[in-house]
Design an enzyme around this catalytic site. Sequence first.
Site, mmCIF file in Angstrom:
data_model
loop_
_atom_site.group_PDB
_atom_site.id
_atom_site.type_symbol
_atom_site.label_atom_id
_atom_site.label_comp_id
_atom_site.label_asym_id
_atom_site.label_seq_id
_atom_site.Cartn_x
_atom_site.Cartn_y
_atom_site.Cartn_z
ATOM 1 N N SER A 41 0.785 -1.225 0.000
ATOM 2 C CA SER A 41 0.000 0.000 0.000
ATOM 3 C C SER A 41 0.817 1.274 0.000
ATOM 4 C CB SER A 41 -0.951 0.001 1.202
ATOM 5 O OG SER A 41 -0.226 -0.066 2.418
ATOM 6 N N HIS A 94 -5.575 -3.514 -1.840
ATOM 7 C CA HIS A 94 -5.289 -2.492 -2.841
ATOM 8 C C HIS A 94 -5.212 -3.088 -4.244
ATOM 9 C CE1 HIS A 94 -4.580 0.855 -0.054
ATOM 10 N NE2 HIS A 94 -4.131 -0.065 0.758
ATOM 11 N N LYS A 124 -12.600 -0.195 0.257
ATOM 12 C CA LYS A 124 -11.835 0.579 -0.719
ATOM 13 C C LYS A 124 -12.580 0.576 -2.061
ATOM 14 C CE LYS A 124 -7.368 0.195 1.586
ATOM 15 N NZ LYS A 124 -7.886 -0.271 2.893
#
Length: 432
Positions: free
Chosen positions: A219, A247, A278
């Site tokens: 990340s 991610h 996310k």
Amino acid sequence: LLGERTAMSGGYAARGFRKLLPVIPRPISISRGYGTVAEARTVLENELNGIRSAGTWKAERVITSKQGPQILVDGSRNRILNFCANNYLGLSSHPEVVQAGIDALKTHGAGLSSVRFICGTQDIHKNLEQQLAEFHQREDCILYASCFDANAGLFEVLLGPDDAVLSDELNHASIIDGIRLCRAKRLRYKHMDLSDLESKLKESQSSRMRLIVTDGVFSMDGDVAPLPGICDLAEQYGAMVFIDECHATGFLGPRGRGTDDLLGVMDRVHIVNSTLGKALGGAAGGYTVGPKPLIELLRQRSRPYLFSNSLPPPVVACATRAVELLLASSEIAQSMTAKTMRFRDKMMNAGFTIGGSAHPICPVMLGDARLASVMADDMLKLGVYVIGFSYPVVPKDKARIRVQISAAHTDEDIDDCVEAFIQTGRKHGVIE
């Protein structure tokens, strides 16, 4: 007062109220424990002052609008370009995702007031788990309140003292904390170093089970784990492979399935943890997908699952709609590549050093913590919201401004962000 209470309540005293009187605490002397509290306060204040003087203080800016490529920030009159959210696909404020949450609030309520195995499992929880298993092409799925909880709940259940876990040295803090909770032998290999990983596999050959643990995408730097090589070593030495895909889920790979999809090893990675907070709607929640026996065992023994309230229905519904959109089309995910490279190319041509490669996490490397913080503040004055990252979030002398590209950004948004960096970079001598 006690007399009035007794009369009004219909006889507290008759039911033994007087027996409780001796346990009512007496007023604490103002000097009692004062020295200890004062010393602790001094220690804490000194620690805080040290953070401020080092330039690593993390102030929280206040957003007064919904999440998106443009936001309103407290203290700023105009809309600000947002380049530091994990809203990779722009789904946090997607009309269909928002409406799904509103509908679920009406049909399934605000929350369950319970954990899953007592009375906290609804049909929508089971449906989302099924869709996530399908999305990742795994046998089963279990939901958590966050991916931090998913990482905290996995290793302790899966691994015992006869096992070994081999972890990349730059893995996310939640992975590190989760591994600390298990009793397995712990070996840390150098970041993305396959030779060092192999040496650790040789060192742990006497273990019953071995699990290689890595972020799919790291990340802070946006670099991608060498999964084909990791899988080769795992098969050679009889180990399993785990990846954290926070991610990557939703936008990496030809179908947006993640790092294993991008690198063609979906059938060789055994366990995947990821987040709903996310790209998949941006609200909250995490999950584990993998072999059905593992998922069933986690339901029986994973402490963050057993002792945390169920995900709220609106959150579940928002994530479900996000997954449905991605299952129906990969168009949103595919739009990321061109926008990411547009930013990276323009920034490097301007003279900036950008970490990672071909990922929407684009760290602008600066080194100095104070410089990263001051530049981020100056960027806000130019209408661009970014945040400086410094120790302990990243190693000392590795401070950076982490820029994150979203599918919701326009080319004009990206160009405006680059121009703001150029102005600020020249002001502070980062570029000529």
